[in-house]
Design a protein around this motif. Structure first.
Motif, PDB file in Angstrom:
ATOM      1  N   ALA A 125      -0.817  -0.406 -16.788  1.00  0.00           N
ATOM      2  CA  ALA A 125      -0.424   0.189 -15.597  1.00  0.00           C
ATOM      3  C   ALA A 125      -0.255  -0.377 -14.303  1.00  0.00           C
ATOM      4  N   SER A 126      -1.119  -1.086 -13.963  1.00  0.00           N
ATOM      5  CA  SER A 126      -1.392  -1.916 -12.786  1.00  0.00           C
ATOM      6  C   SER A 126      -0.315  -2.947 -12.576  1.00  0.00           C
ATOM      7  N   VAL A 127      -0.213  -3.655 -13.561  1.00  0.00           N
ATOM      8  CA  VAL A 127       0.795  -4.869 -13.641  1.00  0.00           C
ATOM      9  C   VAL A 127       2.092  -4.210 -13.280  1.00  0.00           C
ATOM     10  N   MET A 128       2.563  -3.156 -14.063  1.00  0.00           N
ATOM     11  CA  MET A 128       3.920  -2.465 -14.070  1.00  0.00           C
ATOM     12  C   MET A 128       3.881  -1.838 -12.430  1.00  0.00           C
ATOM     13  N   GLN A 129       3.046  -1.396 -12.008  1.00  0.00           N
ATOM     14  CA  GLN A 129       3.127  -0.566 -10.839  1.00  0.00           C
ATOM     15  C   GLN A 129       3.200  -1.701  -9.730  1.00  0.00           C
ATOM     16  N   VAL A 130       2.470  -2.742  -9.834  1.00  0.00           N
ATOM     17  CA  VAL A 130       2.465  -3.798  -8.685  1.00  0.00           C
ATOM     18  C   VAL A 130       4.030  -4.386  -8.928  1.00  0.00           C
ATOM     19  N   SER A 134       0.835  -1.021   0.261  1.00  0.00           N
ATOM     20  CA  SER A 134      -0.118   0.046  -0.020  1.00  0.00           C
ATOM     21  C   SER A 134       0.748   1.145   0.090  1.00  0.00           C
ATOM     22  N   PRO A 135       1.948   1.527   0.797  1.00  0.00           N
ATOM     23  CA  PRO A 135       2.679   2.565   0.675  1.00  0.00           C
ATOM     24  C   PRO A 135       3.254   3.047  -0.823  1.00  0.00           C
ATOM     25  N   ALA A 136       3.268   2.133  -1.746  1.00  0.00           N
ATOM     26  CA  ALA A 136       3.799   2.430  -3.239  1.00  0.00           C
ATOM     27  C   ALA A 136       2.700   2.276  -3.992  1.00  0.00           C
ATOM     28  N   LEU A 137       1.199   2.063  -3.593  1.00  0.00           N
ATOM     29  CA  LEU A 137       0.157   1.837  -4.501  1.00  0.00           C
ATOM     30  C   LEU A 137      -0.995   2.771  -4.249  1.00  0.00           C
ATOM     31  N   ARG A 138      -1.015   3.300  -3.101  1.00  0.00           N
ATOM     32  CA  ARG A 138      -2.023   4.169  -2.789  1.00  0.00           C
ATOM     33  C   ARG A 138      -1.779   5.588  -3.442  1.00  0.00           C
ATOM     34  N   THR A 141      -8.295   1.317  -5.949  1.00  0.00           N
ATOM     35  CA  THR A 141      -7.878   1.189  -4.715  1.00  0.00           C
ATOM     36  C   THR A 141      -6.648  -0.047  -4.836  1.00  0.00           C
ATOM     37  N   VAL A 142      -5.807  -0.166  -3.706  1.00  0.00           N
ATOM     38  CA  VAL A 142      -4.812  -0.956  -3.590  1.00  0.00           C
ATOM     39  C   VAL A 142      -5.148  -2.447  -3.891  1.00  0.00           C
ATOM     40  N   GLU A 143      -6.332  -2.758  -3.458  1.00  0.00           N
ATOM     41  CA  GLU A 143      -6.587  -4.264  -3.579  1.00  0.00           C
ATOM     42  C   GLU A 143      -7.037  -4.563  -5.087  1.00  0.00           C
ATOM     43  N   LYS A 144      -7.766  -3.604  -5.703  1.00  0.00           N
ATOM     44  CA  LYS A 144      -8.138  -3.679  -7.064  1.00  0.00           C
ATOM     45  C   LYS A 144      -6.996  -3.636  -8.059  1.00  0.00           C
ATOM     46  N   GLN A 145      -5.723  -2.856  -7.539  1.00  0.00           N
ATOM     47  CA  GLN A 145      -4.380  -2.940  -8.492  1.00  0.00           C
ATOM     48  C   GLN A 145      -3.829  -4.163  -8.388  1.00  0.00           C
ATOM     49  N   VAL A 146      -3.925  -4.682  -7.255  1.00  0.00           N
ATOM     50  CA  VAL A 146      -3.080  -5.911  -6.948  1.00  0.00           C
ATOM     51  C   VAL A 146      -3.827  -7.159  -7.582  1.00  0.00           C
ATOM     52  N   ALA A 147      -4.980  -7.085  -7.426  1.00  0.00           N
ATOM     53  CA  ALA A 147      -6.011  -8.012  -7.999  1.00  0.00           C
ATOM     54  C   ALA A 147      -5.827  -8.006  -9.531  1.00  0.00           C
ATOM     55  N   ILE A 148      -5.867  -7.189 -10.202  1.00  0.00           N
ATOM     56  CA  ILE A 148      -5.595  -7.001 -11.762  1.00  0.00           C
ATOM     57  C   ILE A 148      -4.178  -7.575 -12.159  1.00  0.00           C
ATOM     58  N   ALA A 149      -3.287  -7.162 -11.307  1.00  0.00           N
ATOM     59  CA  ALA A 149      -1.805  -7.524 -11.699  1.00  0.00           C
ATOM     60  C   ALA A 149      -1.665  -9.230 -11.422  1.00  0.00           C
ATOM     61  N   LEU A 150      -2.364  -9.609 -10.317  1.00  0.00           N
ATOM     62  CA  LEU A 150      -2.284 -11.058 -10.167  1.00  0.00           C
ATOM     63  C   LEU A 150      -2.981 -11.848 -11.256  1.00  0.00           C
ATOM     64  N   TRP A 151      -4.317 -11.349 -11.436  1.00  0.00           N
ATOM     65  CA  TRP A 151      -5.179 -11.992 -12.362  1.00  0.00           C
ATOM     66  C   TRP A 151      -4.419 -12.207 -13.832  1.00  0.00           C
TER      67      TRP A 151
END
Length: 255
Positions: A169-174, A120-124, A135-145
Motif C-alpha cells: 500500500a505504501s509503494v502505491m500511495q507514494v 505530505s498533503p497526499a500521504l498524511r 508517518t509520511v517519512e516512514k511511508q516514503v522510506a518504505i517505498a524508496l527502499w
C-alpha cells in the motif's frame, strides 16, 4: 468505523434478530398449544385464556432482554503481531550519515526530507482507534527502499516493522502522490533552443535530447501474454526517458 467493524456489527445484529424471532415463535407456539389443551379440558374460560395469552409476551420480553444483554456483553479486542521499529527510529533516522542514506535510499537525508514535505498533503493520514497511522517519512522510506532494493514485500515489512500488505500500500500511495504532485513540476519540456545550444556546446549539434530506456520485469499477464515478452525472453514493460543537456527529465513514457 472501519469496514470490517461495520460488517461485523451488521452480522451480529442479523444473528441477534434471527435468535429473537426463533425465541418468539417458540414462545407463541407453546402458548397456543397450552391454550388448545385447556379448551379441550374445559379448565378455563375464554376470558382467562385471552388474559393468559396476552401476558405471554411478559416472560418472552424478559428472556429477550437477557439474551440481548448476553450478546452485547461480549468483549471484543483487536490484536496484531508484535513488531519492532528500532532500526528505523533509532538507527536510520538518528545514526546514518548522508553516504549511508545515498547507498540505501539513492538520495541524501536532506533530499529525503524535502521529498516528504512535498508529498505530505497526499500521504498524511489520521490515527484510528485500532492503531496509529504511519508517518509520511516512514511511508516514503518504505517505498524508496522497495524500489531501490530487490527485496520482497515481506522482507521490507520485517525491516520497518510493518506487514507486507502495508508495504504494498505504501509503494502505491507514494507512487501515486509523486505522479499527482511532482511529475508536472519535475518533468518539463523546457526551452528547446537552449537545450539545442547546450548539446551543441558539448559537441552534439542539432540535438534536443538524449533518450534511453529499460525493461521493467512483470508477471505474465493472463491474456495476450506474448505481446509482453521482450527480446531477452522475459515479460516486461518498457520505460523510456528523455533528458536535456543538464540531465533534467523532459519526457517519460511507460507502456
Amino acid at each position: 468505523m472501519e469496514p470490517a467493524q461495520i460488517t461485523l456489527a451488521i452480522r451480529s445484529t442479523l444473528n441477534t434478530t434471527h435468535i429473537i424471532q426463533q425465541y418468539m415463535q417458540h414462545q407463541n407456539l407453546a402458548k397456543r398449544n397450552q391454550a388448545s389443551r385447556r379448551l379441550q379440558r374445559g379448565d378455563e374460560s375464554d376470558e382467562d385464556m385471552d388474559t393468559d395469552f396476552s401476558q405471554s409476551t411478559g416472560p418472552g420480553s424478559v428472556g429477550i432482554m437477557v439474551l440481548m444483554g448476553q450478546v452485547h456483553a461480549v468483549e471484543r479486542r483487536f490484536w496484531a503481531w508484535e513488531t519492532g521499529t528500532d532500526w528505523w527510529d533509532h538507527i536510520v533516522l538518528q545514526v546514518w550519515d548522508d553516504s549511508q542514506w545515498l547507498q540505501n535510499f539513492r538520495m541524501c537525508k536532506g533530499t529525503f526530507m524535502e521529498l516528504c514535505d512535498l508529498l505530505s498533503p497526499a500521504l498524511r493520514h489520521k490515527n484510528t482507534k485500532m492503531r496509529a497511522a504511519l508517518t509520511v517519512e516512514k511511508q516514503v522510506a518504505i517505498a524508496l527502499w522497495k524500489l531501490a532494493m530487490p527485496d520482497s514485500y515481506r522482507s521490507v515489512g520485517n525491516q520497518f516493522g510493518v506487514g507486507k500488505s502495508t508495504v504494498g500500500a505504501s509503494v502505491m500511495q507514494v507512487a501515486n502522490a509523486i505522479k499527482d504532485l511532482l511529475i508536472s513540476r519535475v518533468v518539463t519540456l523546457g526551452n528547446v533552443q537552449v537545450i539545442v545550444d547546450g548539446f551543441a556546446a558539448m559537441g552534439f549539434p542539432n540535438c534536443s535530447g538524449a533518450i534511453d530506456g529499460t525493461h521493467i520485469p512483470i508477471l505474465a499477464p493472463e491474456h495476450q501474454a506474448a505481446e509482453d515478452i521482450n527480446h531477452k525472453g522475459y515479460f516486461s514493460i518498457v520505460l523510456h526517458a528523455l533528458v536535456d543537456h543538464k540531465g533534467h527529465f523532459t519526457n517519460i513514457n511507460m507502456g
